[in-house]
Scaffold this motif. Structure first.
Motif, short mmCIF file in Angstrom:
data_model
loop_
_atom_site.label_atom_id
_atom_site.label_comp_id
_atom_site.label_asym_id
_atom_site.label_seq_id
_atom_site.Cartn_x
_atom_site.Cartn_y
_atom_site.Cartn_z
N UNK A 1 0.87 -1.19 0.00
CA UNK A 1 0.00 0.00 0.00
C UNK A 1 0.90 1.23 0.00
N UNK A 2 0.96 1.91 -1.13
CA UNK A 2 1.94 2.98 -1.35
C UNK A 2 1.76 4.17 -0.40
N UNK A 3 0.50 4.47 -0.03
CA UNK A 3 0.24 5.63 0.84
C UNK A 3 0.57 5.34 2.30
N UNK A 4 0.62 4.06 2.64
CA UNK A 4 0.87 3.67 4.03
C UNK A 4 2.38 3.59 4.27
N UNK A 5 2.77 3.81 5.53
CA UNK A 5 4.19 3.69 5.87
C UNK A 5 4.61 2.21 5.80
N UNK A 6 5.92 2.03 5.80
CA UNK A 6 6.48 0.68 5.86
C UNK A 6 5.94 -0.03 7.10
N UNK B 1 5.43 4.27 -0.88
CA UNK B 1 5.57 4.80 -2.23
C UNK B 1 6.92 5.46 -2.47
N UNK B 2 7.61 5.85 -1.38
CA UNK B 2 8.90 6.51 -1.51
C UNK B 2 10.06 5.51 -1.66
N UNK B 3 9.77 4.22 -1.54
CA UNK B 3 10.83 3.21 -1.63
C UNK B 3 11.21 2.96 -3.09
N UNK B 4 12.45 2.49 -3.29
CA UNK B 4 12.87 2.09 -4.63
C UNK B 4 12.18 0.77 -5.00
N UNK B 5 12.26 0.41 -6.26
CA UNK B 5 11.67 -0.86 -6.71
C UNK B 5 12.16 -2.03 -5.86
N UNK C 1 11.51 -5.93 -1.11
CA UNK C 1 11.85 -6.41 0.24
C UNK C 1 10.68 -6.26 1.17
N UNK C 2 9.99 -5.13 1.06
CA UNK C 2 8.82 -4.93 1.91
C UNK C 2 7.80 -6.03 1.66
N UNK C 3 7.63 -6.35 0.40
CA UNK C 3 6.69 -7.42 0.07
C UNK C 3 7.14 -8.75 0.69
N UNK C 4 8.43 -9.01 0.65
CA UNK C 4 8.95 -10.23 1.30
C UNK C 4 8.68 -10.15 2.81
N UNK C 5 8.90 -8.98 3.39
CA UNK C 5 8.62 -8.78 4.82
C UNK C 5 7.17 -9.04 5.15
#
Ligand SMILES: Nc1ncnc2c1ncn2[C@@H]1O[C@H](COP(=O)(O)OP(=O)(O)OP(=O)(O)O)[C@@H](O)[C@H]1O
Ligand SMILES: [Mg+2]
Length: 246
Positions: free
Chosen positions: A93-98, A146-150, A155-159
């Motif tokens: 979710x791009x608008x949400x924080x990590x 949304x501010x993260x690189x591809x 990695x976030x998705x893996x997390x």
């Protein structure tokens, strides 16, 4: 090593073409495994079968201590049984924080009311920070995703998958579109994740596969062509002919 997943005699055809052809192999319970092979070898289809997205025409897919057949289960049931799958396109979710993405991904009751009433406990927040460290995003916890690189989104998705605590994590071509430094970090994340669960990685990048430093299964025309260490399989003449020597 105890067997977690056993695929045996699995075949599937699409319009008469046998994409998976009497495929048999096993994955151990805390094993890191790489799957390589030429385009169209059936690597992604194998993952589709394990996750219930594609139903095989023949064969068995047996899961876990209780030797449950995954073939009788829906995709949602297979996910609940402990199989996580990373797709190519990150679905954060791009608008949400990590942090909030990881909180949302934690293994929690998923019905509407519990989702609305859910407040992250101290233990949940601790677990989220732990996950963020594992995926190298601890310093980005309060940044919008949304501010993260591809690569960082991957990695976030893996997390987010690890937050569900799967017993088996399937990852299809994680290095695609990543910088060399991101690729290296991705290897580390997967090696670490495989210490407490099975992780199966499909990847064409041989440098990446070498760094995984694990058993390799080579698929070709929907079946296992070779299996063993990377050095073992890459010195196999058939593997060189159909894949490496292209
Ligand atoms: N849903 C489908 N319908 C028809 N054909 C399909 C379907 N899924 C896969 N195939 C075919 O099955 C074969 C195996 O495809 P698969 O995507 O599993 O290969 P792969 O090993 O993942 O290849 P790549 O390295 O290019 O990702 C291919 O010939 C593909 O076109
Ligand atoms: Mg594929």
């Amino acid at each position: 090593m105890k067997t977690l997943l056993e695929v045996s005699g699995v075949s599937v055809s699409f319009d008469g073409f046998r994409a998976i052809n009497n495929l048999s192999f096993q994955i151990g319970s805390a094993e890191l495994r790489a799957i390589i092979g030429p385009n169209g070898a059936g690597k992604t289809t194998f993952m589709d079968i394990v996750t219930g997205k594609t139903r095989p025409d023949a064969g068995r897919v047996i899961w876990g201590d209780k030797s449950v057949s995954l073939l009788g289960l829906s995709e949602a049931q297979i996910a609940r049984a402990g199989v996580g799958r990373k797709f190519q396109r990150p679905t954060v979710f791009e608008d949400q924080t990590v942090r909030d993405n990881l909180i949302l991904a934690l293994k929690k009751p998923r019905d509407a009311w519990s989702a609305i009433l859910f407040r992250a406990s101290k233990a949940d927040l601790g677990r989220v920070e732990e996950l963020a460290s594992e995926i190298g995003l601890w310093e980005r916890l309060d940044d919008p995703s949304g501010a993260l690189s591809h690569g960082q989104k991957q990695w976030l998705e893996i997390g987010m998958l690890l937050a569900q605590d799967p017993q088996l994590l399937l990852v299809d071509e994680p290095a695609a579109g990543m910088t060399p430094a991101e690729r290296e970090q991705t290897t580390k994340i997967l090696v670490e994740a495989a210490k407490t669960r099975a992780v199966v990685v499909v990847e064409h990048d041989m440098e990446f596969v070498r760094r995984l430093n694990c058993k390799v299964t080579v698929l070709h025309e929907g079946a296992v062509l070779a299996e063993g260490s990377l050095d073992h399989v890459t010195s196999n003449q058939e593997v060189i002919d159909v894949y490496l020597g292209r």
